[in-house]
Design a protein around this motif. Structure first.
Motif, PDB file in Angstrom:
ATOM      1  N   LEU A 114       0.831  -1.206   0.000  1.00 40.62           N
ATOM      2  CA  LEU A 114       0.000   0.000   0.000  1.00 40.62           C
ATOM      3  C   LEU A 114       0.864   1.254   0.000  1.00 40.62           C
ATOM      4  CD1 LEU A 114      -2.912   1.051   0.091  1.00 40.62           C
ATOM      5  CD2 LEU A 114      -2.762   1.011   2.591  1.00 40.62           C
ATOM      6  N   GLN A 115       1.950   1.234   0.762  1.00 37.21           N
ATOM      7  CA  GLN A 115       2.865   2.385   0.801  1.00 37.21           C
ATOM      8  C   GLN A 115       3.531   2.620  -0.552  1.00 37.21           C
ATOM      9  OE1 GLN A 115       5.137   0.923   4.240  1.00 37.21           O
ATOM     10  NE2 GLN A 115       4.739   2.857   5.277  1.00 37.21           N
ATOM     11  N   SER A 116       3.775   1.534  -1.283  1.00 34.94           N
ATOM     12  CA  SER A 116       4.417   1.666  -2.591  1.00 34.94           C
ATOM     13  C   SER A 116       3.482   2.267  -3.640  1.00 34.94           C
ATOM     14  CB  SER A 116       4.893   0.291  -3.078  1.00 34.94           C
ATOM     15  OG  SER A 116       3.777  -0.508  -3.478  1.00 34.94           O
ATOM     16  N   GLN A 117       2.183   2.251  -3.332  1.00 36.32           N
ATOM     17  CA  GLN A 117       1.145   2.738  -4.245  1.00 36.32           C
ATOM     18  C   GLN A 117       1.173   1.996  -5.584  1.00 36.32           C
ATOM     19  OE1 GLN A 117       0.829   7.021  -4.478  1.00 36.32           O
ATOM     20  NE2 GLN A 117       1.207   7.299  -2.288  1.00 36.32           N
ATOM     21  N   ASN A 118       1.541   0.698  -5.498  1.00 35.91           N
ATOM     22  CA  ASN A 118       1.518  -0.164  -6.682  1.00 35.91           C
ATOM     23  C   ASN A 118       0.081  -0.652  -6.882  1.00 35.91           C
ATOM     24  OD1 ASN A 118       1.732  -2.202  -8.613  1.00 35.91           O
ATOM     25  ND2 ASN A 118       3.745  -2.872  -7.874  1.00 35.91           N
ATOM     26  N   SER A 119      -0.702   0.118  -7.593  1.00 31.65           N
ATOM     27  CA  SER A 119      -2.132  -0.145  -7.721  1.00 31.65           C
ATOM     28  C   SER A 119      -2.426  -1.474  -8.396  1.00 31.65           C
ATOM     29  CB  SER A 119      -2.805   1.000  -8.481  1.00 31.65           C
ATOM     30  OG  SER A 119      -2.678   2.217  -7.774  1.00 31.65           O
TER      31      SER A 119
END
Length: 356
Positions: free
Chosen positions: A324-329
Motif C-alpha cells: 500500500l505504501q508503494s502505491q503499486n495499484s
C-alpha cells in the motif's frame, strides 16, 4: 421459572429467520442457574418459522416476552426497542445463533450484586464451524478479573481493542440507568454497530469491571463472514468508525499505544473494500477501482498513517502495508481479486487459510 417481578438482567435477543438455531440460544438462557432474568425476543419480521418457535417458548415460560415487528428494520432497531422496554438493572444481548453457559448469569450476578458498575465484560469463546456444522476450531479470548475507575479504563482499553473484546456487545452487561443517562442508541448502519455503540458507552464511563472466563460462545462459520458477501458503503462505514476510534484514543491520550492497531484496521478496510468491488452489485470496473485507490492515496488519513505503518509487526499486515505504501495499484488490485475469488468461489480453502 422466575418468581421475581423485577428481573436483575434483561437479555435482549434480536431474531430474523433463525429457525435453525434460535431454540439452542433461548434454551441456554432458560436453563440458567440464576433465574432473576427476563428474555426479550425482538422478532424482526421473520418469514420462516422463527416467530412460531418464539411464541411457543413464550407460552411455556412467563419470563420470555416476544415483540413481533411489522417491518424488517435491522438488528440496531431491534436492540433499541429491547432497551426501551427492559426492566432489569442490567441489560445484556444474545445473538440468535450464539449461546451461553448455564452458570453465565449467576457468575455475573455475584460480581454485580453489591457493586453497581456501569459495564461488566467477560471473555469470549469463538467457535468456528464448517459447512457440515462440525466444530473445526475455537479461539478463546479471555480477560482477567479487574475493577477500574475512569482513568484506569484509559490504560487497559487499548489492549481490549487489539484483542477484539471491545468490539462485542454480547460479552458485556450494561447498567440500564447508565445507558438511559447517556442516551446511547445503536445506529442503523450495515455493520460495525457494536463498535460504534461501545465507543459511545465508554467515552464517559466511570466504573468498569472485567470477570475472568465466564465465556460467551460466539458461533462463527465459514459461510457467515460479512466479507464473504457484498456490503454497500463498506469503506465509508469503516473509515467513519476508524476516525471515531482515533478521536477516542486522542481523548484518552493513548495514540502511541494504539498506533499499530489503527494501522492494521486501516489496512483491512482498504483491502476488504477493494475486494468487495469485484461483486457485480458494486458496479465497478478497473478504471473505477484505480480512481478509488487514487482517492485513498490523496486522502488526509492515508497521509497521516503512511509513516505510522512502519510500526506494524504482524507479518501479513506488514506486507500488505508495504504494498500500500508503494502505491503499486496493479499489485493491490491483483491481491484483492485473489481474495475475492477465495471468499466467493473457494470459501472452504479460504476458511482453512484463515485459521492458520
Amino acid at each position: 421459572m422466575s418468581l421475581y417481578r423485577y428481573p436483575f438482567f434483561s437479555i435482549i435477543v434480536p431474531v430474523y429467520n433463525t429457525e435453525k438455531y434460535i431454540e439452542k440460544a433461548i434454551y441456554s438462557l432458560i436453563s440458567q442457574t440464576f433465574q432473576m432474568i427476563e428474555i426479550i425476543i425482538i422478532d424482526d419480521n421473520s418469514s420462516d418459522n422463527t416467530s412460531n418457535i418464539c411464541d411457543l417458548l413464550a407460552s411455556k415460560y412467563p419470563f420470555i416476552k416476544v415483540i413481533h415487528l411489522q417491518k424488517n428494520k435491522g438488528v440496531s432497531n431491534a436492540r433499541n426497542i429491547g432497551i426501551e422496554i427492559a426492566k432489569g438493572e442490567y441489560i445484556s444481548f444474545l445473538d440468535a445463533d450464539d449461546y451461553v453457559d448455564k452458570d453465565f448469569y449467576e457468575k455475573i450476578y455475584w460480581c454485580l450484586k453489591n457493586n453497581k458498575y456501569d459495564v461488566l465484560m467477560v471473555g469470549v469463546k469463538e467457535e468456528y464451524f464448517d459447512q457440515k456444522g462440525s466444530i473445526k476450531n475455537n479461539n478463546i479470548i479471555d480477560v482477567k478479573n479487574g475493577i477500574y475507575g475512569s482513568y484506569d479504563i484509559y490504560d487497559i482499553m487499548p489492549m481490549y481493542f487489539r484483542n477484539t473484546l471491545f468490539r462485542y456487545v454480547c460479552n458485556k452487561c450494561y447498567k440500564r440507568e447508565y445507558l438511559y443517562k447517556i442516551k446511547v442508541k445503536f445506529k442503523n448502519i450495515k455493520m460495525g454497530e457494536d463498535v460504534d455503540f461501545n465507543i459511545d458507552v465508554f467515552k464517559d464511563i466511570e466504573t468498569f469491571v472485567t470477570l475472568e472466563k465466564c465465556y460467551y460462545h460466539y458461533v462463527k462459520s465459514n459461510t457467515n463472514s460479512a466479507t464473504a458477501k457484498f456490503i454497500e458503503n463498506y469503506w465509508n462505514i469503516h473509515i467513519e468508525l476508524l476516525n471515531k476510534e482515533i478521536n477516542l484514543f486522542k481523548i484518552w491520550g493513548k495514540q502511541k499505544e494504539t498506533e499499530e492497531f489503527i494501522c492494521n484496521e486501516y489496512i483491512k478496510a482498504v483491502y476488504i473494500s477493494l475486494q468487495l468491488t469485484y461483486y457485480k452489485e458494486a458496479l465497478m470496473d478497473n478504471k473505477k477501482r484505480m480512481i478509488f485507490l487514487n482517492g485513498i492515496y490523496n486522502s488526509q488519513l492515508y497521509k497521516k498513517l503512511q509513516v505510522s505503518m512502519n510500526c506494524i509487526t504482524e507479518k501479513k499486515y506488514y506486507l500488505l502495508a508495504k504494498i500500500l505504501q508503494s502505491q503499486n495499484s496493479y499489485m493491490i488490485l491483483f491481491i484483492t481479486y485473489i481474495i475475492f475469488l477465495l471468499k466467493s468461489k473457494f470459501i472452504g480453502i479460504w476458511f482453512v487459510l484463515k485459521q492458520k
